[in-house]
Design a protein around this motif. Structure first.
Motif, short mmCIF file in Angstrom:
data_model
loop_
_atom_site.label_atom_id
_atom_site.label_comp_id
_atom_site.label_asym_id
_atom_site.label_seq_id
_atom_site.Cartn_x
_atom_site.Cartn_y
_atom_site.Cartn_z
N SER A 188 73.42 35.42 40.58
CA SER A 188 74.81 35.87 40.77
C SER A 188 74.98 36.58 42.10
CB SER A 188 75.23 36.79 39.62
OG SER A 188 75.18 36.14 38.39
N ALA A 189 74.02 37.46 42.42
CA ALA A 189 74.08 38.22 43.68
C ALA A 189 73.97 37.28 44.88
CB ALA A 189 72.98 39.26 43.71
N PHE A 190 73.03 36.33 44.82
CA PHE A 190 72.86 35.38 45.91
C PHE A 190 74.09 34.48 46.07
CE2 PHE A 190 68.57 36.75 46.09
CZ PHE A 190 67.97 36.21 47.22
N LYS A 191 74.65 34.07 44.91
CA LYS A 191 75.83 33.18 44.94
C LYS A 191 77.02 33.90 45.57
CE LYS A 191 78.38 29.99 41.94
NZ LYS A 191 79.75 30.44 42.24
N ALA A 192 77.19 35.19 45.25
CA ALA A 192 78.30 35.96 45.81
C ALA A 192 78.13 36.15 47.32
CB ALA A 192 78.38 37.31 45.11
#
Length: 540
Positions: A188-192
């Motif tokens: 989720s953090a990488f995608k954001a």
């Protein structure tokens, strides 16, 4: 004829549940938390590895690991685990549980970190490095099985021993859950931060360069819980059963357990000396085979059969979810989004079935016994596997997919509220102290052999029978439906072999292993012993 029990061992058998029991569960259990995290986190990132290192420009579908590479990445840790179970199991009986316990943990810490590092960036060197460190990571994990089980069984009282050993093993469920949750948060953090288009929009842009850090981060985090418990492992005293029955040091055993139990215990040196001349048979000798041969066959065969089914399901659940459409087609997602979707599916299964199944075993194992739980688990695994397999086409329709996931989850639930827990508990209870760690290691290694067959075999077996629908680089298989039928048959065989395993509920370890028995003095006594007692294979 039964010999009088040593006071120090009797004190352990009848001890009330105390803080040291829970401390031992946490110290041993964190090893299993790490084991499960490390073994199963690779299934979260194999698709990502394929996209990063085996991308073919202009291909309709994202890159995937070639069959031999996928088999190596998924299976090499199991090969290491099998070797570690045999080696450290033997070493635990030779050198003592405590001396070997720290070695396994340090190996896990170093190799967890090493797995996320690589020499260079080309596919060959990255995968080679990953496989090298995952083999030795598995070697360390393998040692944790016999040592943790043996230490917990030898520390526990006989009333709640099953629950305590099962609680150590149940930490695996939290390890699997933690792997899924950490992957969800990381993805989720990488995608954001590094958003990218789906593969079908732009194949090259769908895998951002930063995705290479994501899989490394996921596999390296497993080192943290292992490192946190190293100090406490080193502080644990050697188990009294090893010190008294194997090392023959009654004074040290009494001193260690007096401190742990906070009671005065007499050092019975004479009784320990008396045992030197009796029960001196060797591992795999005629006497061992007479007393424990069928027991060892029972523990090895049931663990072997269970792991074929359990690991093929667990490692490749992402492929099953893709086959029924629960995870979208790979080309409709970018690389990081795919990690997120796979992790979410694994986490839901762990939360709804894997973790509850483990703790149901902890709650009931000392009430209804090991035999009943194992038999029930294999029975329901067989039922649900056939219920998934026979009407498989029905489950693939979009409206029925949730039903498929529920049924699939129930097979996991009854694996964990069943043989996945009991096959770990029983070998730590039924063999003599001087062979306990070795025999547990042999039983566990048979299980890992089953896991290797499940991991490698299911990869090929589950391929579609239609050549046009087979994954790139694979030969045609028998399909998911027929693979599930095979697993159903494997579970049924588990039911049959369970009848070789004795019930150990409520009995002391010495009563189960026969270590309190005098050597037979006459042919009549020998005949009586061989016809009843230790050789009984079906619980009464």
């Amino acid at each position: 004829m039964a010999r009088e029990q040593l006071q120090v061992l009797n004190a352990l058998d009848v001890a009330k549940t105390q803080w040291y029991h829970f401390t031992a569960i946490i110290i041993a259990g964190m090893g299993f938390f790490t084991d499960a995290y490390d073994l199963f986190c690779v299934s979260l990132v194999t698709k990502l590895l394929g996209r990063i290192y085996y991308h073919v420009e202009g291909a309709k579908k994202p890159g995937t690991l070639p069959p031999n590479v996928s088999a190596a990445v998924n299976g090499v840790a199991f090969c290491g685990t099998l070797a570690g179970q045999l080696f450290f199991g033997w070493l635990g009986d030779k050198m003592g549980r405590k001396k070997v316990y720290g070695m396994t943990l340090m190996l896990m810490v170093i190799c967890s970190i090493g797995s996320g590092l690589s020499f260079g960036h080309d596919p060959k060197t990255v995968i080679s490095t990953l496989c090298f460190f995952r083999f030795w990571l598995g070697f360390g994990i393998g040692g944790d099985y016999p040592l943790s089980a043996t230490i917990m069984s030898e520390y526990a009282n006989k009333k709640t021993r099953g629950a305590f050993i099962a609680a150590v093993f149940a930490m695996q469920g939290f390890g699997i859950l933690a792997g899924g949750i950490f992957a969800i948060i990381s993805a989720s953090a990488f995608k954001a931060k590094f958003d990218a288009p789906a593969y079908e929009v732009s194949g090259d842009a769908s895998t951002v360069p930063q995705a290479d850090y994501l899989w490394r981060l996921i596999v390296m985090v497993g080192a943290i819980p292992a490192a946190m418990t190293y100090y406490w492992r080193m502080k644990m005293p050697e188990t009294a059963r090893y010190t008294a029955l194997v090392a023959k040091n009654a004074k040290q055993a009494a001193s260690d357990m007096s401190r742990v139990l906070q009671v005065e215990i007499e050092a019975e040196t004479a009784k320990v000396e008396d045992q030197k001349s009796t029960n001196a048979f060797a591992l795999f000798s005629k006497e061992f085979m007479r007393r424990h041969g069928l027991h060892l066959l029972g523990t090895t065969s049931t663990w072997f059969l269970l792991d074929i089914a359990f690991y093929s399901q667990n490692l490749f659940q992402k492929d099953i979810f893709s086959a029924i459409g629960w995870i979208p087609a790979a080309e409709t997602m970018n690389a990081i989004e795919e990690v997120y979707k796979i992790a979410r599916a694994q986490t839901l299964i762990a939360m709804c079935s894997t973790v509850p199944g483990y703790w149901f075993t902890v709650a009931f194992i000392d009430r209804i016994g090991r035999f009943a739980i194992q038999l029930m688990g294999f029975f329901f695994m067989t039922v649900f596997m056939f219920a998934l397999a026979i009407p498989y086409d029905h489950w693939t329709h979009k409206d029925n997919r949730i039903g498929f996931v529920v049924m699939y989850s129930l097979t996991f639930f009854f694996a964990n509220f069943g043989p996945n827990a009991t096959t770990f508990v029983v070998p730590a209870e039924i063999f003599p102290a001087r062979f306990r760690s070795t025999c547990h290691g042999i039983s566990a290694a048979a299980g890992k052999l089953g896991a290797i067959i499940g991991a490698f075999g299911f990869l090929y077996l589950a391929q579609n029978q239609d050549k046009a629908k087979v994954d790139a680089g694979y030969p045609t298989g028998i399909g998911v439906k027929n693979s599930l039928i095979v697993l159903g048959v494997v579970n049924f065989l588990g039911i049959l072999f369970t009848f070789l395993v004795p019930e150990s509920n409520g009995k002391s370890l010495e009563e189960m292993s026969g270590e309190n028995e005098e050597e037979p003095e006459s042919a009549l006594e020998l005949e009586q012993q061989s016809g009843y007692g230790n050789n009984r294979t079906v619980p009464v």
